[in-house]
Design an enzyme around this catalytic site. Sequence first.
Site, PDB file in Angstrom:
ATOM      1  NE  ARG A 107      -3.790   0.647   2.037  1.00 26.88           N
ATOM      2  CZ  ARG A 107      -4.982   0.684   2.629  1.00 26.88           C
ATOM      3  NH1 ARG A 107      -5.142   1.368   3.746  1.00 26.88           N
ATOM      4  NH2 ARG A 107      -6.004   0.031   2.122  1.00 26.88           N
ATOM      5  CG  HIS A 134      -8.449   0.128  -2.512  1.00 27.96           C
ATOM      6  ND1 HIS A 134      -7.615  -0.954  -2.247  1.00 27.96           N
ATOM      7  CD2 HIS A 134      -9.096   0.401  -1.336  1.00 27.96           C
ATOM      8  CE1 HIS A 134      -7.756  -1.294  -0.971  1.00 27.96           C
ATOM      9  NE2 HIS A 134      -8.639  -0.496  -0.396  1.00 27.96           N
ATOM     10  CD  GLN A 137     -13.027  -2.089  -0.282  1.00 30.49           C
ATOM     11  OE1 GLN A 137     -12.191  -2.002   0.616  1.00 30.49           O
ATOM     12  NE2 GLN A 137     -14.191  -2.692  -0.086  1.00 30.49           N
ATOM     13  CG  ASP A 225     -13.843   5.995  -0.245  1.00 33.61           C
ATOM     14  OD1 ASP A 225     -13.821   5.771   0.988  1.00 33.61           O
ATOM     15  OD2 ASP A 225     -12.807   5.982  -0.950  1.00 33.61           O
ATOM     16  CB  CYS A 266     -14.046   0.783   0.647  1.00 34.44           C
ATOM     17  SG  CYS A 266     -13.399   2.452   0.874  1.00 34.44           S
ATOM     18  NE  ARG A 294     -10.057  -5.331   0.755  1.00 30.57           N
ATOM     19  CZ  ARG A 294      -9.308  -4.303   1.206  1.00 30.57           C
ATOM     20  NH1 ARG A 294      -9.886  -3.303   1.811  1.00 30.57           N
ATOM     21  NH2 ARG A 294      -7.999  -4.269   1.007  1.00 30.57           N
TER      22      ARG A 294
HETATM   23  N1   CP Z   1     -11.062  -0.397   2.865  1.00 31.71           N
HETATM   24  C1   CP Z   1      -9.775  -0.396   3.241  1.00 31.71           C
HETATM   25  O1   CP Z   1      -8.857  -0.579   2.432  1.00 31.71           O
HETATM   26  O2   CP Z   1      -9.590  -0.241   4.572  1.00 31.71           O
HETATM   27  P1   CP Z   1      -8.212  -0.027   5.335  1.00 31.71           P
HETATM   28  O3   CP Z   1      -7.701   1.342   4.938  1.00 31.71           O
HETATM   29  O4   CP Z   1      -8.545  -0.120   6.779  1.00 31.71           O
HETATM   30  O5   CP Z   1      -7.242  -1.085   4.893  1.00 31.71           O
HETATM   31  N1  NVA Z   2     -10.203   6.631  -0.747  1.00 35.10           N
HETATM   32  C1  NVA Z   2      -9.697   6.177   0.532  1.00 35.10           C
HETATM   33  C2  NVA Z   2      -9.851   4.705   0.652  1.00 35.10           C
HETATM   34  C3  NVA Z   2      -9.409   4.131   1.960  1.00 35.10           C
HETATM   35  C4  NVA Z   2      -9.547   2.633   2.033  1.00 35.10           C
HETATM   36  C5  NVA Z   2      -8.252   6.595   0.690  1.00 35.10           C
HETATM   37  O1  NVA Z   2      -7.474   6.452  -0.266  1.00 35.10           O
HETATM   38  O2  NVA Z   2      -7.913   7.096   1.753  1.00 35.10           O
END
Ligand code: CP
Ligand code: NVA
Length: 308
Positions: A107, A134, A137, A225, A266, A294
């Site tokens: 990530r 992502h 997700q 989101d 998400c 997930r």
């Molecule tokens: N939805 C998601 O990716 O959650 P986290 O940021 O907690 O991993």
């Molecule tokens: N759009 C959000 C998703 C988190 C899972 C971010 O990138 O922070």
Amino acid sequence: MPNFLDIHTTSAEDLRHMIDSARAMKDARKGRSKGELDDDLPLAGKMVALIFEKPSTRTRVSFDVGVRQMGGQTMVLSGKEMQLGHGETIADTARVLSRYVDMIMIRTFEEATLQEMAEYASVPVINGLTNRTHPCQIMADIVTYEEHRGPIRGRKVVWSGDGNNVCASFLHAAGQFGFDFTFTGPQVLDPEREWIDFARSKGVNVEIERDPAKAVSGADLVVTDTWVSMHDPESAKERRHNLLRAYQVNEELMSHAKPDALFMHCLPAHRNDEATSAVMDGPHSVIFDEAENRLHAQKAVMRWCFGK
Ligand code: CP
Ligand code: NVA
């Protein structure tokens, strides 16, 4: 090397295989406790590095549990504590890690970091979120939709809010799984043109509708989101809230969708900003199934990366 970098760069056949495999693996575990091993152990003997340059609850825990259920081992690494943040190139890091581990999930911020990791690693690399996409997700979201409502092909999905990284992967999925997609939000936060064009190139209907009630009309699935993503500067918060307030998913907005429409987010959510608690905890919501899935979806992705 079968990397899982994005939904639009993975074949529709392989994506379908992963969704079906996720559902089968979920069914096979019914009634078991979380720490119990799966019957087959496709990751036996495998070591997986989970690298986080941004915070995470779901991605971190679901990958860790998933690897272990499949018989593998994990190490969770924070970008800050690695040499990554201190000048060592991503290319060198990728080559070094490939000598120790069998798979890398990362990530990160820039998409270029993920791409460089994948280019130089000699083990599979999985995208655990970048500023731009992502994919894991949305694989979980497809599993969730289909377990509740059957095939997503031909359905209408409406995204209300910021055309961000999660929205981008939804547009990729629209093209690959064959569902229609409507974005409703302020023009300055529209999803990237490239992603809209990708979905349209696959023959699905993609619409931009500024009026949220009109957009949601006839929706099978409504998704939103957070209004401020992890890569957005804190200074943008007030402006984003002002721009996005009209796109809050509340009971009034949901009343324009089909009566059996689902609601997804998400998570993490800012309750009563992008979606009200009444919707998040209401009859349309499947947000905690989404979070659970997930685990199952990523297990299927990892199996696929190892050719299983
Ligand atoms: N939805 C998601 O990716 O959650 P986290 O940021 O907690 O991993
Ligand atoms: N759009 C959000 C998703 C988190 C899972 C971010 O990138 O922070």
